[in-house]
Design a protein around this motif. Structure first.
Motif, PDB file in Angstrom:
ATOM      1  N   GLU A 106       6.031  18.125  50.360  1.00  9.11           N
ATOM      2  CA  GLU A 106       7.072  17.115  50.141  1.00  9.11           C
ATOM      3  C   GLU A 106       7.365  16.863  48.672  1.00  9.11           C
ATOM      4  O   GLU A 106       8.410  16.327  48.333  1.00  9.11           O
ATOM      5  CB  GLU A 106       6.652  15.779  50.766  1.00  9.11           C
ATOM      6  N   LYS A 134      12.084  18.075  52.719  1.00  7.75           N
ATOM      7  CA  LYS A 134      11.406  19.188  52.049  1.00  7.75           C
ATOM      8  C   LYS A 134      12.384  20.323  51.764  1.00  7.75           C
ATOM      9  O   LYS A 134      13.431  20.454  52.414  1.00  7.75           O
ATOM     10  CB  LYS A 134      10.314  19.746  52.958  1.00  7.75           C
ATOM     11  N   GLN A 190      17.584  22.125  50.624  1.00 10.28           N
ATOM     12  CA  GLN A 190      16.877  20.849  50.614  1.00 10.28           C
ATOM     13  C   GLN A 190      17.879  19.757  50.947  1.00 10.28           C
ATOM     14  O   GLN A 190      18.759  19.448  50.128  1.00 10.28           O
ATOM     15  CB  GLN A 190      16.219  20.588  49.261  1.00 10.28           C
TER      16      GLN A 190
END
Lengths: 112, 113
Positions: free
Chosen positions: B105, A42, A37
């Motif tokens: 996300e 994301k 990450q």
């Protein structure tokens, strides 16, 4: 409760240097993964590993990356020549006979 | 990569009320869905999962609903507690061992006392 462990928690390295990130998966698990990450982005899949070979890899996982299970417990990710854009949190995960992947606490890699 | 999307970056609820976190996906090949919770400086912690052959799975205060026709899933937390404050990630994959997960996300949930 069994858990995935990762070392080191934070690794600082200079651009062009090799790093090895280490993971100890849950002991009876058979499938192993690396994700990363980048800050603000994301969680991204890098590679999966089963039966001592790569099962699947993403487009991120180029020739600079390699994985190994050198013994019955450790699972490592090597980056041969680090770049600034490799700076990220790297997560190891393992999976048993169900489909849930269990993640380690991560290694923060900082490339300067 | 927009295959899994969580449109709300943050959600704030009062303690004791219901928290509803949403997730949409586009890839109809996904047939297994998971929710993870993440605290700062820690790895994602598995919470609950659902197979595409089901439309609901419940585990204590956590329930996941799946609407395949809408390609939408949601996580309900009831009652919400301050300790639930964290980032929640939706993830999707194939119902086969060794399948990669594709993450959304994340949604920052804040539960106010």
């Amino acid at each position: 409760e069994p858990e995935v462990t990762q070392t080191p928690s934070h690794q600082v390295t200079q651009m062009g240097q090799e790093v090895i990130l280490r993971c100890v998966p849950i002991s009876n698990h058979l499938y192993f993964y690396w994700y990363r990450q980048i800050l603000g982005q994301k969680v991204e899949f890098l590679v999966s590993f089963y039966n001592n070979e790569i099962s699947e890899k993403s487009e991120i996982f180029d020739d600079q990356f390699s994985v190994e299970r050198p013994d019955g417990s450790n699972f490592t990710l090597k980056i041969r020549s680090t770049k600034l854009e490799d700076s990220a949190m790297y997560f190891c995960a393992s999976q048993g006979l169900d489909y849930e992947q269990y993640f380690g606490p991560g290694t923060r890699l900082t490339v300067t | 990569d927009q295959q899994v999307k969580q449109n709300s970056p943050s959600l704030s609820v009062q303690e004791g009320r219901i928290s509803i976190l949403n997730c949409d996906y586009t890839n109809s090949m996904f047939d297994y869905f998971l929710w993870y919770k993440k605290y700062p400086a820690e790895g994602p912690t598995f919470l609950i999962s659902i197979s595409s052959i089901k439309d609901k799975n419940e585990d204590g205060r956590f329930t996941v609903f799946l609407n395949k026709s809408a390609k939408h899933l949601s996580l309900h937390i009831v009652p919400s507690q301050p300790g639930d404050s964290a980032v929640y990630f939706c993830a999707a994959g194939g119902e086969t061992s060794g399948s990669r997960l594709t993450f959304g996300e994340g949604t920052q949930l804040t539960v106010n006392p």
